[in-house]
Design an enzyme around this catalytic site. Structure first.
Site: not given
Ligand code: ABN
Length: 179
Positions: A81, A106, A125, A153-154, A157, A166, A169
């Site tokens: 994700d 994740w 991430d 998984n939302d 990380w 972020y 990924t």
């Molecule tokens: N793991 C990716 C992510 C980053 C920020 C918000 C949601 C998902």
């Protein structure tokens, strides 16, 4: 007079004798109101909702697996994700320059059609820069709904890193299942 006209006249007269103008208007009003309310009745849209569980393009609709790490269909991305680091100056398993890999991640299991084996993968991430924005990929296969946070998984990380912005990924191979 044509027999059809006569029949029509007769039935109209008999209807007029049996109904008052007021009751006719009331029945007409009910019919009109009923027909206007028809579209508001509940309709079972469950089948359409099911068809939408795989959104189009990068957001789902998972077609044939790809061997291109810049494609969301690449086998290693089955539970990813985020933005693919391979489209952001890194690779499927390395962070782009200027970013640091998250210390938490994740974990997922994906099937590699290339060798027919199942791999344990981590989705880390890459942190410390603003969102990359390229190649958004949200597959999350076998993910459970958000009501169980540990199964969704939302999540950013990067929250455990000193720089929590972020960027993208990556997908790291942690192990392979025994056959
Ligand atoms: N793991 C990716 C992510 C980053 C920020 C918000 C949601 C998902």
């Amino acid at each position: 007079m044509h027999p059809l006209d006569r029949l029509f006249e007769k039935s109209s007269r008999s209807l007029a004798q049996r109904t008052s103008r007021r009751s006719f208007i009331a029945v007409l009003g009910q019919a009109l109101t009923g027909s206007m309310l028809l579209p508001l009745l509940p309709i079972d849209r469950a089948s359409r909702a099911e068809a939408r569980t795989s959104p189009p393009d990068s957001e789902g609709a998972h077609k044939a697996p790809s061997d291109d790490p810049q494609s969301c269909e690449y086998w290693k991305y089955c539970a990813i994700d985020g933005f693919l680091c391979s489209c952001c100056g890194g690779s499927s398993h390395t962070c782009p320059p200027g970013t640091a890999m998250s210390t938490i991640a994740w974990i997922g299991t994906c099937h590699n059609p290339g060798d027919g084996r199942d791999y344990i993968l981590s989705y880390n991430d890459c942190c410390g820069k603003a969102s990359c924005g390229n190649c958004s990929c949200n597959r999350n296969e076998r993910e459970k709904p958000l009501y169980r946070l540990s199964r969704n998984n939302d999540i950013n990380w990067c929250i455990a890193n000193t720089e929590s912005d972020y960027h993208c990924t990556v997908s790291l191979i942690l192990g392979v299942t025994e056959t």
